[in-house]
Design a protein around this motif. Structure first.
Motif, PDB file in Angstrom:
ATOM      1  N   LEU A   5       2.564  26.185   9.277  1.00  0.00           N
ATOM      2  CA  LEU A   5       1.617  25.399   8.509  1.00  0.00           C
ATOM      3  C   LEU A   5       1.998  23.950   8.663  1.00  0.00           C
ATOM      4  N   ALA A   6       1.049  23.122   9.011  1.00  0.00           N
ATOM      5  CA  ALA A   6       1.339  21.697   9.146  1.00  0.00           C
ATOM      6  C   ALA A   6       0.148  20.902   8.654  1.00  0.00           C
ATOM      7  N   LEU A   7       0.401  19.794   7.987  1.00  0.00           N
ATOM      8  CA  LEU A   7      -0.680  18.939   7.516  1.00  0.00           C
ATOM      9  C   LEU A   7      -1.357  18.240   8.690  1.00  0.00           C
ATOM     10  N   ALA A   8      -2.652  18.190   8.647  1.00  0.00           N
ATOM     11  CA  ALA A   8      -3.426  17.483   9.670  1.00  0.00           C
ATOM     12  C   ALA A   8      -4.277  16.441   8.977  1.00  0.00           C
ATOM     13  N   SER A   9      -4.807  15.503   9.752  1.00  0.00           N
ATOM     14  CA  SER A   9      -5.725  14.528   9.167  1.00  0.00           C
ATOM     15  C   SER A   9      -6.999  15.235   8.759  1.00  0.00           C
ATOM     16  N   VAL A  10      -7.688  14.713   7.760  1.00  0.00           N
ATOM     17  CA  VAL A  10      -8.893  15.356   7.252  1.00  0.00           C
ATOM     18  C   VAL A  10     -10.093  14.899   8.062  1.00  0.00           C
ATOM     19  N   PRO A  11     -10.723  15.782   8.843  1.00  0.00           N
ATOM     20  CA  PRO A  11     -11.885  15.374   9.618  1.00  0.00           C
ATOM     21  C   PRO A  11     -13.048  15.042   8.700  1.00  0.00           C
ATOM     22  N   ASP A 128      10.499  22.893   7.177  1.00  0.00           N
ATOM     23  CA  ASP A 128      11.899  23.181   7.507  1.00  0.00           C
ATOM     24  C   ASP A 128      11.904  24.137   8.691  1.00  0.00           C
ATOM     25  N   ASP A 129      12.345  23.652   9.848  1.00  0.00           N
ATOM     26  CA  ASP A 129      12.351  24.485  11.048  1.00  0.00           C
ATOM     27  C   ASP A 129      13.324  25.653  10.941  1.00  0.00           C
ATOM     28  N   ALA A 130      14.210  25.635   9.934  1.00  0.00           N
ATOM     29  CA  ALA A 130      15.085  26.787   9.717  1.00  0.00           C
ATOM     30  C   ALA A 130      14.283  28.006   9.276  1.00  0.00           C
ATOM     31  N   CYS A 131      13.062  27.783   8.794  1.00  0.00           N
ATOM     32  CA  CYS A 131      12.158  28.880   8.424  1.00  0.00           C
ATOM     33  C   CYS A 131      11.320  29.343   9.612  1.00  0.00           C
ATOM     34  N   GLY A 132      11.443  28.661  10.724  1.00  0.00           N
ATOM     35  CA  GLY A 132      10.594  28.881  11.887  1.00  0.00           C
ATOM     36  C   GLY A 132       9.955  27.564  12.261  1.00  0.00           C
ATOM     37  N   VAL A 138       9.584  26.437   0.038  1.00  0.00           N
ATOM     38  CA  VAL A 138       9.648  25.820  -1.273  1.00  0.00           C
ATOM     39  C   VAL A 138      10.905  24.962  -1.281  1.00  0.00           C
ATOM     40  N   LYS A 139      10.770  23.704  -1.677  1.00  0.00           N
ATOM     41  CA  LYS A 139      11.868  22.748  -1.537  1.00  0.00           C
ATOM     42  C   LYS A 139      13.091  23.168  -2.341  1.00  0.00           C
ATOM     43  N   ASP A 140      14.225  23.175  -1.676  1.00  0.00           N
ATOM     44  CA  ASP A 140      15.491  23.544  -2.318  1.00  0.00           C
ATOM     45  C   ASP A 140      16.024  22.398  -3.172  1.00  0.00           C
ATOM     46  N   ILE A 141      16.770  22.754  -4.214  1.00  0.00           N
ATOM     47  CA  ILE A 141      17.521  21.784  -5.007  1.00  0.00           C
ATOM     48  C   ILE A 141      18.970  21.871  -4.550  1.00  0.00           C
ATOM     49  N   LYS A 199       9.534  34.825   1.883  1.00  0.00           N
ATOM     50  CA  LYS A 199      10.697  35.709   1.891  1.00  0.00           C
ATOM     51  C   LYS A 199      11.923  34.986   1.378  1.00  0.00           C
ATOM     52  N   VAL A 200      12.664  35.671   0.519  1.00  0.00           N
ATOM     53  CA  VAL A 200      13.931  35.149   0.014  1.00  0.00           C
ATOM     54  C   VAL A 200      14.988  35.317   1.096  1.00  0.00           C
ATOM     55  N   ASN A 201      15.738  34.261   1.371  1.00  0.00           N
ATOM     56  CA  ASN A 201      16.795  34.300   2.375  1.00  0.00           C
ATOM     57  C   ASN A 201      17.794  35.408   2.040  1.00  0.00           C
ATOM     58  N   ALA A 202      18.056  36.255   3.010  1.00  0.00           N
ATOM     59  CA  ALA A 202      18.981  37.377   2.790  1.00  0.00           C
ATOM     60  C   ALA A 202      20.377  36.907   2.450  1.00  0.00           C
ATOM     61  N   ASN A 203      20.724  35.682   2.862  1.00  0.00           N
ATOM     62  CA  ASN A 203      22.054  35.139   2.581  1.00  0.00           C
ATOM     63  C   ASN A 203      22.091  34.280   1.318  1.00  0.00           C
ATOM     64  N   LEU A 204      20.925  34.157   0.661  1.00  0.00           N
ATOM     65  CA  LEU A 204      20.810  33.433  -0.602  1.00  0.00           C
ATOM     66  C   LEU A 204      21.337  32.000  -0.512  1.00  0.00           C
ATOM     67  N   HIS A 205      21.002  31.307   0.559  1.00  0.00           N
ATOM     68  CA  HIS A 205      21.325  29.878   0.659  1.00  0.00           C
ATOM     69  C   HIS A 205      20.128  29.146   1.238  1.00  0.00           C
ATOM     70  N   ALA A 206      20.163  27.823   1.166  1.00  0.00           N
ATOM     71  CA  ALA A 206      19.047  27.017   1.656  1.00  0.00           C
ATOM     72  C   ALA A 206      18.845  27.217   3.151  1.00  0.00           C
ATOM     73  N   PRO A 207      17.597  27.391   3.610  1.00  0.00           N
ATOM     74  CA  PRO A 207      16.384  27.474   2.801  1.00  0.00           C
ATOM     75  C   PRO A 207      16.306  28.816   2.064  1.00  0.00           C
ATOM     76  N   LEU A 208      16.123  28.748   0.748  1.00  0.00           N
ATOM     77  CA  LEU A 208      16.138  29.956  -0.064  1.00  0.00           C
ATOM     78  C   LEU A 208      14.838  30.735   0.014  1.00  0.00           C
ATOM     79  N   LEU A 209      13.685  30.012   0.040  1.00  0.00           N
ATOM     80  CA  LEU A 209      12.393  30.699   0.002  1.00  0.00           C
ATOM     81  C   LEU A 209      11.451  30.085   1.030  1.00  0.00           C
ATOM     82  N   CYS A 210      11.265  30.798   2.139  1.00  0.00           N
ATOM     83  CA  CYS A 210      10.440  30.330   3.255  1.00  0.00           C
ATOM     84  C   CYS A 210       9.087  31.016   3.265  1.00  0.00           C
ATOM     85  N   ILE A 211       8.075  30.311   3.744  1.00  0.00           N
ATOM     86  CA  ILE A 211       6.819  30.977   4.085  1.00  0.00           C
ATOM     87  C   ILE A 211       7.072  31.774   5.363  1.00  0.00           C
TER      88      ILE A 211
END
Length: 230
Positions: A5-11, A128-132, A138-141, A199-211
């Motif tokens: 998913l990536a933001l594009a300009s609005v046509p 976050d390319d770590a999600c693909g 969802v932004k990590d704290i 999906k919740v990261n199986a290792n429970l570290h950032a990124p914790l919740l990826c699309i």
């Protein structure tokens, strides 16, 4: 569909007042195949709706019995609203309203239970390319930090809020009624519609919740062509 998913300009030709009409796609599960997305001010509320080709909410993740590696299914309205509007710091990412179901954990405010029902969240999405490659999370704290969060933050290390807005899934439509003062002025605010799995990261570290999978995007390109109508 991939998770990209990536933001594009609005046509200019894709501008809509209040709604986005999307063609049905038989290749997508009917419960997630978006045909209409709308956000409108109605009386004291701003109402978020998405209509799908089938019966909304009938497909849910299979329980895994544990938090790590578990799945979340969602109906999502990405917006151009600033994250500060719902209680986060300003300009943190894409502020989206999501209706989610996840059978393996609770993330309601104040320790409440919500794993057995579809329920709403505000989430801040960032790439976050770590999600693909090209994917969002969802932004990590970061550990050791104390960011500004809403009063109904569920005390997880993510920019997520767990408000108790009236939420219904009836026949082919998902609806959330957000009190208008929460959002404030809606003039010029843009939106889109997405159905997806996280999906919740199986290792429970950032990124914790990826699309992890995108089922459908109302605009086709996440260009936020809808404009909130009065």
């Amino acid at each position: 569909m991939t998770a990209t998913l990536a933001l594009a300009s609005v046509p200019a030709f894709a501008q809509h007042a209040g709604h986005i009409a999307s063609p049905p796609n038989e290749k997508i599960d009917a419960a997630f195949d978006i045909v209409r997305t709308e956000v409108k001010s109605e009386g004291p509320d701003v109402v978020f709706r998405v209509q799908v080709r089938g019966k909304a909410g009938t497909i849910r993740p299979k329980p895994t019995g544990q938090f790590a590696g578990s799945a979340v299914y969602s109906y999502v309205w990405p917006t151009s609203l600033d994250s500060a509007g719902v209680g986060f710091e300003s300009k943190q990412g894409i502020l989206a309203l999501a209706v989610t179901f996840h059978p393996d954990f609770d993330d309601a405010a104040d320790g409440g239970a919500n794993r057995h029902v579809w329920h709403p969240h505000w989430v801040v999405l960032v790439p976050d390319d770590a999600c693909g490659k090209g994917s969002l999370k969802v932004k990590d704290i970061p550990a050791g930090t104390t960011p500004k969060v809403p009063a109904t933050w569920p005390k997880v290390p993510l920019l997520i809020d767990s408000p108790t807005y009236p939420t219904t899934l009836a026949t082919d439509t998902v609806e959330v009624r957000v009190p208008a003062p929460v959002i404030g002025a809606t003039a010029g605010v843009k939106f889109d519609g997405v159905t997806s799995a996280l999906k919740v990261n199986a290792n429970l570290h950032a990124p914790l919740l990826c699309i992890s999978n995108v089922f459908d995007v109302a605009s086709g390109d996440l260009s936020l062509p809808g404009t909130i109508a009065r």
